[in-house]
Design an enzyme around this catalytic site. Structure first.
Site, PDB file in Angstrom:
ATOM      1  N   ASP A  35      29.467  25.600 -16.160  1.00 38.36           N
ATOM      2  CA  ASP A  35      29.782  26.219 -17.142  1.00 38.36           C
ATOM      3  C   ASP A  35      30.045  27.601 -16.914  1.00 38.36           C
ATOM      4  O   ASP A  35      30.626  28.367 -17.777  1.00 38.36           O
ATOM      5  CB  ASP A  35      29.028  25.844 -18.302  1.00 38.36           C
ATOM      6  N   SER A  36      29.880  28.096 -15.671  1.00 41.22           N
ATOM      7  CA  SER A  36      30.014  29.405 -15.101  1.00 41.22           C
ATOM      8  C   SER A  36      31.620  29.491 -15.134  1.00 41.22           C
ATOM      9  O   SER A  36      32.119  30.705 -15.102  1.00 41.22           O
ATOM     10  CB  SER A  36      29.590  29.611 -13.756  1.00 41.22           C
TER      11      SER A  36
ATOM     12  N   ASP B 227      28.799  20.245 -15.866  1.00 42.70           N
ATOM     13  CA  ASP B 227      27.753  20.738 -17.025  1.00 42.70           C
ATOM     14  C   ASP B 227      28.121  20.570 -18.365  1.00 42.70           C
ATOM     15  O   ASP B 227      29.213  20.700 -18.844  1.00 42.70           O
ATOM     16  CB  ASP B 227      27.927  22.409 -16.924  1.00 42.70           C
TER      17      ASP B 227
ATOM     18  N   GLU C  28      21.037  22.244 -19.201  1.00 41.36           N
ATOM     19  CA  GLU C  28      19.769  23.127 -19.126  1.00 41.36           C
ATOM     20  C   GLU C  28      18.713  22.880 -19.962  1.00 41.36           C
ATOM     21  O   GLU C  28      18.991  22.318 -21.113  1.00 41.36           O
ATOM     22  CB  GLU C  28      20.430  24.369 -19.375  1.00 41.36           C
TER      23      GLU C  28
ATOM     24  N   GLU D  33      16.947  27.749 -10.888  1.00 39.13           N
ATOM     25  CA  GLU D  33      17.747  29.069 -10.669  1.00 39.13           C
ATOM     26  C   GLU D  33      17.134  30.186 -10.543  1.00 39.13           C
ATOM     27  O   GLU D  33      15.982  30.374 -11.737  1.00 39.13           O
ATOM     28  CB  GLU D  33      18.913  28.962 -11.640  1.00 39.13           C
TER      29      GLU D  33
HETATM   30  O1  KIV Z   1      27.454  26.811 -14.141  1.00 40.13           O
HETATM   31  C1  KIV Z   1      26.802  26.989 -12.838  1.00 40.13           C
HETATM   32  O2  KIV Z   1      27.710  27.582 -12.054  1.00 40.13           O
HETATM   33  C2  KIV Z   1      25.630  26.712 -12.652  1.00 40.13           C
HETATM   34  C3  KIV Z   1      25.438  27.183 -11.146  1.00 40.13           C
HETATM   35  C4  KIV Z   1      25.099  28.580 -11.073  1.00 40.13           C
HETATM   36  C5  KIV Z   1      23.967  26.293 -10.674  1.00 40.13           C
HETATM   37  O3  KIV Z   1      25.128  26.051 -13.226  1.00 40.13           O
END
Ligand code: KIV
Length: 273
Positions: A53-54, A92, A124, A191
């Site tokens: 979700d980044s 995610d 998460e 993390e």
């Molecule tokens: O969303 C993401 O990129 C992540 C990683 C940083 C583990 O959750």
């Protein structure tokens, strides 16, 4: 690039990740949000691709991961899956798609699997989301946990600083990790926590611990592809190693293109019909 032995060409599954941990073979994971990048990472031999979700920050320019929607994550997941033959693709679950109750969480996970064709989801949180994770697992959907710094809770934490430095928070992380293993998660991303804590969890659990800013004692590592390729100059946490300066490469190439267009050097005779 990794060499193409038959093992390197074999499809990566959640089960295979657990076997890799047993053999002491480290697991490589990077993020991707689109077909072209995913294809490059897969052909280079990456074990897992996380449709993180980044994407909210990297693709859409948001300050946090909170605004990205389930529909947008499915769009990114679908694009990535089309570019991948070997790597395990994990999507995610975005903020707001699973926190309400288990029914909402299960419906969101089913949509991700049905519409993106990814092979697993990542969620998460620990004990707070136990029931939702259990229901998703019982529908046959592999789940990867995510503990430590959980960016969807940034408004609760207030900072992106290292988590679980206090004994109380470290104990909760250990208890959550044990619980995630017990209910059937196939792995956990940890993390930004002290390296000694992540190493302890990796030693005590049989499922792989994939670290980001969590030290070398983890069973594997994950980074955001755009960060490790140097596309993003404004983000330099201590844990980030830059393997390329694509910002520089692209800036130089685009500069040459602009010059050629302005001077009438592009296209040449050979580049026209
Ligand atoms: O969303 C993401 O990129 C992540 C990683 C940083 C583990 O959750």
């Amino acid at each position: 690039m990794s060499t193409n032995t038959s093992d390197n060409l074999r499809k990566v599954t959640t089960r295979r990740l657990i076997e890799m941990k047993l053999r002491g073979e480290k697991i490589s994971m990077l993020t991707a949000y689109d077909y072209t990048s995913a294809r490059i990472l897969d052909e280079a031999g990456i074990d897992c691709i996380l449709v993180g979700d980044s994407a909210s920050n990297v693709m859409a320019g948001n300050v946090t991961t909170l605004p990205i929607t389930l529909d947008q994550m499915i769009y990114h997941g679908k694009s990535v899956v089309k570019g991948v033959n070997r790597a395990l693709v994990i999507v995610d679950m975005p903020f707001g798609s699973y926190q309400g109750n288990w029914k909402e969480a299960l419906a969101s996970a089913i949509r991700i699997m049905k519409e993106s064709h990814a092979e697993a989801v990542k969620i998460e949180g620990g004990s707070e989301v136990r029931e939702s994770i259990e229901r998703i697992l019982s529908a046959g959907i592999p789940v990867m946990g995510h503990l430590g710094l959980t960016p969807q809770s940034i408004n609760k934490f207030g900072t992106y600083n290292v988590r679980a430095k206090s004994e109380e928070e470290a104990e909760k992380l250990i208890a959550d990790a044990r619980m995630l293993e017990e209910i059937g998660c196939f792995g956990i991303v940890i993390e930004k926590v002290p390296a000694s804590l992540a190493a302890r969890v990796a030693r005590e659990l049989t499922i792989p611990i994939i670290g980001i800013g969590a030290g070398g004692g983890c069973d594997g590592q994950v980074l955001v592809m755009h960060d490790m390729l140097g596309l993003n100059r404004g983000f330099s946490p201590r844990f980030l190693r830059r393997y390329a300066d694509l910002h520089g490469v692209i800036t130089e190439a685009v500069g040459h293109y602009i010059e050629d267009v302005k001077h009438g050097d592009f296209p040449s005779e050979a580049e026209q019909y």
